[in-house]
Design a protein around this motif. Structure first.
Motif, PDB file in Angstrom:
ATOM      1  N   SER A  96       0.836  -1.200   0.000  1.00  0.00           N
ATOM      2  CA  SER A  96       0.000   0.000   0.000  1.00  0.00           C
ATOM      3  C   SER A  96       0.866   1.243   0.000  1.00  0.00           C
ATOM      4  O   SER A  96       2.007   1.233   0.470  1.00  0.00           O
ATOM      5  CB  SER A  96      -0.939   0.013   1.219  1.00  0.00           C
ATOM      6  N   VAL A  97       0.286   2.306  -0.540  1.00  0.00           N
ATOM      7  CA  VAL A  97       0.919   3.624  -0.557  1.00  0.00           C
ATOM      8  C   VAL A  97      -0.112   4.631  -0.043  1.00  0.00           C
ATOM      9  O   VAL A  97      -1.217   4.712  -0.586  1.00  0.00           O
ATOM     10  CB  VAL A  97       1.395   4.018  -1.966  1.00  0.00           C
ATOM     11  N   ARG A 109       7.815   9.344  -5.622  1.00  0.00           N
ATOM     12  CA  ARG A 109       6.388   9.562  -5.375  1.00  0.00           C
ATOM     13  C   ARG A 109       5.599   9.467  -6.671  1.00  0.00           C
ATOM     14  O   ARG A 109       4.520   8.831  -6.719  1.00  0.00           O
ATOM     15  CB  ARG A 109       6.183  10.938  -4.739  1.00  0.00           C
ATOM     16  N   ASP A 110       6.090  10.082  -7.747  1.00  0.00           N
ATOM     17  CA  ASP A 110       5.364  10.059  -9.017  1.00  0.00           C
ATOM     18  C   ASP A 110       5.233   8.645  -9.567  1.00  0.00           C
ATOM     19  O   ASP A 110       4.236   8.309 -10.213  1.00  0.00           O
ATOM     20  CB  ASP A 110       6.077  10.948 -10.042  1.00  0.00           C
ATOM     21  N   LEU A 111       6.242   7.807  -9.305  1.00  0.00           N
ATOM     22  CA  LEU A 111       6.166   6.423  -9.764  1.00  0.00           C
ATOM     23  C   LEU A 111       5.184   5.602  -8.921  1.00  0.00           C
ATOM     24  O   LEU A 111       4.525   4.688  -9.451  1.00  0.00           O
ATOM     25  CB  LEU A 111       7.547   5.771  -9.716  1.00  0.00           C
ATOM     26  N   LEU A 112       5.080   5.915  -7.647  1.00  0.00           N
ATOM     27  CA  LEU A 112       4.205   5.135  -6.770  1.00  0.00           C
ATOM     28  C   LEU A 112       2.737   5.520  -6.932  1.00  0.00           C
ATOM     29  O   LEU A 112       1.863   4.651  -6.957  1.00  0.00           O
ATOM     30  CB  LEU A 112       4.623   5.325  -5.305  1.00  0.00           C
ATOM     31  N   LEU A 113       2.478   6.803  -7.028  1.00  0.00           N
ATOM     32  CA  LEU A 113       1.096   7.241  -7.146  1.00  0.00           C
ATOM     33  C   LEU A 113       0.651   7.162  -8.600  1.00  0.00           C
ATOM     34  O   LEU A 113       1.326   7.661  -9.504  1.00  0.00           O
ATOM     35  CB  LEU A 113       0.954   8.676  -6.630  1.00  0.00           C
ATOM     36  N   LEU A 114      -0.505   6.563  -8.810  1.00  0.00           N
ATOM     37  CA  LEU A 114      -1.007   6.416 -10.184  1.00  0.00           C
ATOM     38  C   LEU A 114      -1.334   7.766 -10.793  1.00  0.00           C
ATOM     39  O   LEU A 114      -1.138   7.993 -11.979  1.00  0.00           O
ATOM     40  CB  LEU A 114      -2.255   5.531 -10.171  1.00  0.00           C
ATOM     41  N   GLN A 170      -3.460  13.606  -7.492  1.00  0.00           N
ATOM     42  CA  GLN A 170      -4.547  13.115  -6.636  1.00  0.00           C
ATOM     43  C   GLN A 170      -3.943  12.475  -5.405  1.00  0.00           C
ATOM     44  O   GLN A 170      -3.005  11.681  -5.489  1.00  0.00           O
ATOM     45  CB  GLN A 170      -5.384  12.086  -7.404  1.00  0.00           C
ATOM     46  N   ASP A 171      -4.435  12.831  -4.237  1.00  0.00           N
ATOM     47  CA  ASP A 171      -3.970  12.221  -2.999  1.00  0.00           C
ATOM     48  C   ASP A 171      -4.541  10.818  -2.887  1.00  0.00           C
ATOM     49  O   ASP A 171      -5.690  10.611  -2.503  1.00  0.00           O
ATOM     50  CB  ASP A 171      -4.402  13.044  -1.782  1.00  0.00           C
TER      51      ASP A 171
END
Length: 537
Positions: free
Chosen positions: A243-244, A341-346, A350-351
């Protein structure tokens, strides 16, 4: 800088002394001290050789050809510096050392960590050049000290140079003082045994020293290489990101699962994401650990635990499962963390909360090296501990609080002072749930005095958005302004007379220096404070 070795010594029962384990935390300070020492003496070393190169050229002596680095009188000193193995390797080593020294400064490490990381790995080139540096045979030693002791008198050489006969020689041989000596005059026994003047039986002979630098470097270098190989083998399998979670104030929480992973509260890991940087990696403190076998081994933390206490702390673990769940919190403050962060969040705009399982295949490969020891492992080994955090510096204490939430009775710790200073109110939401759960648990167990929580808000902007009813337990512990450290230490010392209190700090250097100074100050209550500071090594 062998992290695995230091972590092993810290977690081993062989190092039972708390004072000795605290010395292990100074490994980085010792490393920096060695580096500064090398730089200082390198300047002296280079300056001396520059003078030597000029002297070899201007004071060339044909009678000591083997001792001269120059080939003839008046030879260009630059040729000695750039056309010989010792000179060329020395120039390159100076350049490498200059890059490593300047890139290690605080300003460059903060502004561009990549420069520090890449230049610091030039140490291997430096050591290879250092071993080649002495292969030119510039340093020589005399091989016939018996036949030609230092300071001896050479009659043949004296006659050739038409020098005046020494007074001591004239007293022994008064009839021959004004006439030339024969080619090989016999030397009487009393003269040979004279303690003040000795005769040389032959000319001095010199030979190049056998290179010995490898003898002093190879051991530590091999130890470091073996550890690096072990760390590479241990971390060559990527972890599974479960999870992230995006928190306020640009803080990202990443939870992972890894096989055969065991960690202690307060330890840290090194994250490496090839898609972010091929060589760069960064340390992050573990904020949550669920070991697969929590009571495997006999570490000191569990020496007082009862079986039911251990079982209580492992309810979430399957007894036959070999995987451990752990998490880190990272603040997005640089290029590496931004790309990560950009790689982890789709969707970077968006938070994202907890991502669904079917989207986990989009996670980049992430490799974890560690865990490694830190001073905060000792926080549970004091009867009373004072933990001070500044901003994101709360992360080392999160795993400690999580451990106490699972079960606190099996540890030596009986009272914890937790001080957290933040600039904005939103930062407290990172671990507000954890603090409330621990507070409620201790109240239910009739131990409300076990933990003393004090939250300080250094900036008053947006104070009307203070934590709501969900975190009602923290409202009364939220203070405006900065802690009055001297009064705080006096109150703690008064309530814990004649006890040893562990002080743990992770935050700005300004707070750290104040706490360090107060810890070393004496008080009238007989209370002793032992200072510990987070330092990723």
């Amino acid at each position: 800088m062998c992290r695995v070795l230091l972590a092993f010594l810290r977690g081993s029962q062989k190092v039972a002394s708390k004072k000795t384990r605290r010395l292990l935390d100074k490994s980085k300070t010792f490393h920096v001290t060695c580096g500064v020492t090398i730089c200082i003496f390198s300047v002296l070393h280079v300056a001396a050789h520059l003078v030597n190169a000029l002297n070899f050229s201007e004071n060339y002596n044909e009678e000591f050809v083997t001792l001269n680095a120059a080939n003839y009188r008046g030879e260009d000193p630059r040729k000695l510096l750039f056309a010989t193995i010792p000179g060329l390797t020395g120039v390159i080593m100076v350049l490498v050392l200059f890059l490593m020294c300047t890139a290690s400064t605080y300003a460059i490490r903060v502004s561009n960590y990549d420069i520090f990381w890449y230049t610091h790995n030039l140490f291997f080139v430096f050591y290879m050049l250092l071993m080649l540096h002495v292969s030119g045979g510039v340093l020589k030693y005399q091989t016939n000290l018996v036949e030609h002791p230092p300071g001896c008198f050479n009659p043949n050489k004296t006659l050739r140079q038409n020098l005046t006969v020494p007074k001591a020689f004239g007293e022994l041989f008064p009839d021959y003082t004004t006439e030339p000596f024969p080619e090989d005059p016999p030397v009487p026994e009393p003269f040979v045994q004279n303690s003040f003047t000795r005769v040389c039986s032959e000319e001095p002979k010199f030979q190049s020293h056998f290179p010995e630098t490898w003898f002093w470097i190879s051991g530590p270098l091999c130890l470091y290489c073996v550890e690096r190989l072990y760390r590479y083998i241990r971390s060559n399998k990527p972890v599974t990101i479960t999870s992230v979670i995006s928190h306020p104030s640009n803080v990202l929480e990443v939870r992972m699962v890894k096989d055969d992973f065991e960690a202690r509260p307060g330890q840290y890991v090194i994250l490496h994401c090839p898609r972010v940087s091929a060589l760069e990696s960064h340390p992050f403190t573990l904020t949550m650990v669920r070991n697969s076998f929590p009571f495997r081994g006999k570490h000191q933390l569990y020496e007082n635990c009862q079986l039911e206490d251990i079982q209580e702390s492992s309810l979430l673990n399957c007894p036959t499962d070999t995987k451990a769940t752990f998490g880190v919190h990272l603040k997005v403050v640089g290029d590496w963390t931004e790309r990560f962060r950009d790689l982890l969040l789709l969707h970077s705009n968006q938070d994202t909360e907890i991502l669904p399982i079917f989207q986990q295949r989009r996670y980049p490969k992430l490799y974890v090296d560690g865990p490694f020891g830190s001073p905060f492992e000792e926080s549970l080994n004091y009867e009373v501990s004072l933990c001070v955090a500044g901003g994101i510096g709360v992360t080392p204490f999160a795993s400690v609080l999580n451990t106490l939430l699972d079960g606190w009775k099996c540890y030596k710790l009986r009272r914890l002072y937790f001080i957290w200073v933040c600039r904005d109110i939103e930062s407290f939401r990172w671990f507000a749930d954890l603090l409330c759960m621990l507070h409620n648990k201790l109240w239910q167990e009739n131990r409300p005095d076990y933990i003393n929580i004090q939250l300080y808000l250094s900036q008053t902007d947006g104070i009307q958005k203070i934590i709501g009813e969900k975190y009602q337990a923290l409202n009364s512990r939220l203070l405006i302004g900065r802690p009055r450290w001297k009064l705080l230490f006096d109150d703690i010392a008064k309530c814990n007379r004649r006890k040893t209190i562990g002080v743990f700090c992770c935050g700005p250097n300004k707070i750290s220096k104040i706490l360090h100074k107060l810890s070393n100050s004496s008080n009238s209550y007989g209370t002793r404070f032992e200072y510990n500071k987070e330092s990723f090594s």
